[in-house]
Structure formats: C-alpha cells, structure tokens
Design a protein around this motif. Structure first.
Motif, PDB file in Angstrom:
ATOM      1  N   GLU A 124       0.790  -1.225   0.000  1.00 31.34           N
ATOM      2  CA  GLU A 124       0.000   0.000   0.000  1.00 31.34           C
ATOM      3  C   GLU A 124       0.827   1.282   0.000  1.00 31.34           C
ATOM      4  N   SER A 146      -5.295   0.443  -0.258  1.00 30.65           N
ATOM      5  CA  SER A 146      -5.775  -0.940  -0.384  1.00 30.65           C
ATOM      6  C   SER A 146      -6.696  -1.137  -1.578  1.00 30.65           C
ATOM      7  N   LEU A 149      -4.662  -2.101  -4.768  1.00 35.50           N
ATOM      8  CA  LEU A 149      -3.787  -3.279  -4.795  1.00 35.50           C
ATOM      9  C   LEU A 149      -4.094  -4.203  -5.973  1.00 35.50           C
ATOM     10  N   ALA A 169       0.120  -7.265   2.721  1.00 33.08           N
ATOM     11  CA  ALA A 169      -1.074  -6.630   3.272  1.00 33.08           C
ATOM     12  C   ALA A 169      -0.765  -5.772   4.490  1.00 33.08           C
ATOM     13  N   ASP A 170      -1.479  -4.649   4.608  1.00 34.40           N
ATOM     14  CA  ASP A 170      -1.477  -3.875   5.842  1.00 34.40           C
ATOM     15  C   ASP A 170      -2.517  -4.511   6.756  1.00 34.40           C
ATOM     16  N   GLY A 180      -7.060  -3.410   4.753  1.00 35.09           N
ATOM     17  CA  GLY A 180      -5.739  -3.844   4.301  1.00 35.09           C
ATOM     18  C   GLY A 180      -5.695  -5.344   4.029  1.00 35.09           C
ATOM     19  N   LYS A 183      -8.684  -6.368   1.234  1.00 35.15           N
ATOM     20  CA  LYS A 183      -8.359  -6.047  -0.172  1.00 35.15           C
ATOM     21  C   LYS A 183      -7.171  -6.865  -0.665  1.00 35.15           C
ATOM     22  N   ALA A 184      -6.202  -7.118   0.200  1.00 32.30           N
ATOM     23  CA  ALA A 184      -5.035  -7.919  -0.210  1.00 32.30           C
ATOM     24  C   ALA A 184      -5.485  -9.337  -0.527  1.00 32.30           C
TER      25      ALA A 184
END
Length: 184
Positions: A124, A146, A149, A169-170, A180, A183-184
C-alpha cells in the motif's frame, strides 16, 4: 417507468440515453486525468531531488525515487506499467498524504528496485514499500491504498506474466472490516 412497462422503442431510447451519459462521464473523467497528468509533470519537473525529509526520518526509511516541492512536501510519482507519470502523492512533513486532484490512481504505482529471483512485492504505502525493499532487497510496487492493490497487481501481471507477485497486506485491525487484509 419500469423496464417491463416500456415499449421496445422506449427501452432502446432509454438504453441509448444511458450509453450517451456514460460516454460523456468517461470523456470528462479522461479530461480530468489528462489535466492532472500535465500538472503532475509540471510539478515533478520543478521539484528538487530529495535525499532527506521529516516524514522519511520519522518512518526510519530512505528516499527512493521521490522529490520535494517548494513547500516542503515529499512527492511520490504515480506511474503506469509503461512508466508514464499520471499523478503525484504528496506527503507533508507531519505525514498528511494527498493525491493530486483529478489524477488517475487506478493501476498506478511507484516502483522501487528491479525484480530479483522473479518476484515483485505489491504493497500500500510509501514507507511500507521502502521498509520492505530496504529489508529484503526485493522490488516493490507501491499501490498507495488498499483499493488499488488489485488494479496494480493485474496491471503488473499483464506486463510480467511469469513474475511471482506477492501482496504485502497492511493489517488494519483497528479499522472496521480491516481493509488492508480484506483487499489484499
């Protein structure tokens, strides 16, 4: 009228109006993106090379392909897979991040390093990307948020079909829905 209450001609006329409105909206969006890209190019040319910045110091990372503007904001270029500059993300010394108004974000990223061992890491934010690159030596594509991505990963997959793409990922565990990770 509901669709089933329209005549065939009314339905067709309605579809044509919708199609025309969508085309107009897309043309307006493209014009905004083009104006923002021109502004980004102008601001990027006027900016100074950056080796240090309060935001970088606070995050404990180095400058990689960024510049600073006259107001002291860090400027991170947002490019597509062809290397075309579409927009900028600015980061103030206290860490406030902003995108250039009207600039394209979807599919744009900031690249750091060249893929080694056939792998590229998509993440991100700038500080996260630099931290990953500096600790692993791996190439990184910073997607900025995010929601971008997937678009960045797909654009890179189209350009580099054989490259292993890793999504970093966050963990936004304090944010509802943890975007995070989701979405990842």
């Amino acid at each position: 009228k509901p669709d089933n209450a329209m005549t065939v001609m009314e339905r067709e006329a309605h579809r044509q109006r919708i199609k025309a409105m969508q085309a107009q909206r897309e043309a307006e969006e493209m014009a905004k993106h083009q104006a923002a890209a021109a502004e980004a190019a102008r601001r990027w040319q006027e900016a100074q090379s950056c080796t240090g910045h309060p935001y970088l110091s606070a995050k404990g990372v180095q400058a990689h392909g960024v510049r600073s503007d006259g107001a002291g904001a860090l400027m991170v270029p947002m490019r597509d897979t062809a290397g075309t500059l579409h927009s900028l993300q600015t980061i103030t010394p206290d860490g406030e991040k902003r995108f250039l108004s009207g600039g394209r974000v979807k599919g744009c990223y900031h690249a750091i390093g060249k893929p080694k061992g056939g792998a590229l890491i998509v993440c991100e934010g700038y500080a996260t990307g630099v931290s990953i690159h500096e600790s692993t030596g791996q190439a990184v594509a910073i997607a900025f948020n995010s929601g971008n991505l997937e678009a960045v990963a797909l654009a890179l997959r189209a350009k580099y079909p054989a490259l292993k793409i890793i999504i970093a990922a966050d963990d936004d565990y304090q944010t509802k829905g943890n975007p995070g990770i989701t979405k990842a």
